[in-house]
Design an enzyme around this catalytic site. Structure first.
Site: not given
Ligand code: NDP
Length: 295
Positions: A66, A171
């Site tokens: 994550p 990103k």
């Protein structure tokens, strides 16, 4: 080539499956070990008991967690990555991470003569299954060239963005745009529904016009109008990404009120809907405020 893959979550699992299908020799590790055991059985991979065991003898280790902090927490200790990584190997971190932590990881690994690139991906679970992900890479271009055949097993468009952390930053900004588009499209459509306009008619117009986005073209028609809301990418992870993008803007002293507001709105949505909700469920927050469903 020996590959280790650590983190068999929603997107890590299909990425690792592409590595296995390429014929490269694969070892997998996952925090919940039953998931790695199932994967190893299905794809004829080796199942490692610890991160150190997974990367011992690997030419490339791929992590997909994550957060960057989750990767950093795996570095130390007798079972950690540093205990197993061999000289001249490369850690490819496919986590959608944050630049500062990625630079710290690079420095720790450099002291062991292990290369590092941040290589977050976009294209979702379906892109991972098809091997058509876009991969945005930060780091030494020579390391990217060595890693390219491995990345090509799950990526189609592989772009060098700059030094370590640049992949993370690109990103995060991409996902901040996704988050902004989801909320803005939901607000506009909720108002139109309240006026009596059919949202499918509104989307038909918007998607042939200049306001279209991935949210209006794909996410809202397929997941909101249908009320399907499939769980493919956790809202909590998108909240993390928008926060990283807002942090990049802050660090570069760029005024970014829209990114900051979107980060705050997603923080509220995460508090409301929890850790397992899908990112598109942020639309439900707008629907609740408006008192209508976009359907
Ligand atoms: P998931 O939450 O589905 O999976 C997370 C994985 O990381 C699981 O394997 C989990 O193990 C493991 N993990 C979590 N915390 C730790 C920890 N502290 N130490 C070790 N392992 C840990 O996430 P996704 O697969 O969806 O996402 C992974 C990364 O890819 C994220 O950075 C995300 O933002 C990014 N991403 C995701 C996309 C998607 O469509 N899902 C698209 C593009 C990028 P366990 O099984 O034990 O829970």
């Amino acid at each position: 080539m020996n590959i280790a893959f650590l983190g068999l979550g929603a997107i890590g699992r299909p990425m690792a499956a592409r590595v296995a299908a390429s014929g490269m020799s694969l070892t997998v590790w996952n925090r919940t070990s039953s998931r790695a055991a199932d994967f190893a059985k299905q794809f004829n991979a080796r199942h490692a008991a610890t991160p150190a065991d997974a990367v011992r003898g690997a030419d490339f280790a791929i992590t997909c967690m994550p957060t960057s902090q989750d990767v950093e927490s795996l570095l130390d200790g007798p079972d950690g990555l540093c205990a197993g990584l061999v000289e001249n190997s490369i850690l490819i971190d496919c986590t959608s991470g944050d630049p500062a932590t990625s630079r710290r990881i690079r420095d720790v690994l450099a002291a062991k003569n292990v290369g590092y690139i941040d290589a977050p991906v976009s294209g979702g679970v379906s892109g991972a299954e098809k091997g058509t992900l876009t991969i945005m890479v930060g780091g030494d271009p020579a390391i990217l060239e060595r890693a390219r055949p491995v990345l090509a097993t799950f990526g189609q468009k592989i772009v060098h963005c700059g030094d370590v952390g640049a992949g993370d930053a690109v990103k995060a900004v991409n996902n901040a745009l996704l988050a902004t588009h989801i909320l803005a499209a939901a607000e506009g459509l909720a108002a139109l529904v309240k006026m009596g306009v059919d949202p499918k008619v509104a989307l038909d117009v918007i998607n042939a016009s200049s306001g279209r986005s991935n949210a209006s073209m794909n996410l809202i028609p397929e997941r909101v109008i249908t009320r399907a809301f499939p769980k493919t990418f956790r809202l909590a992870l998108l909240e993390k990404d928008v926060g990283i993008a807002a942090g990049v803007a802050r660090d570069t002293r760029v005024p970014a009120p829209i990114l900051q507001l979107t980060a705050d709105l997603f923080r509220i949505a995460r508090g409301e809907f929890g850790e397992v909700a899908d990112h598109v469920e942020a639309v439900k927050m707008v629907e609740q405020w408006a008192g209508v469903e976009i359907a």
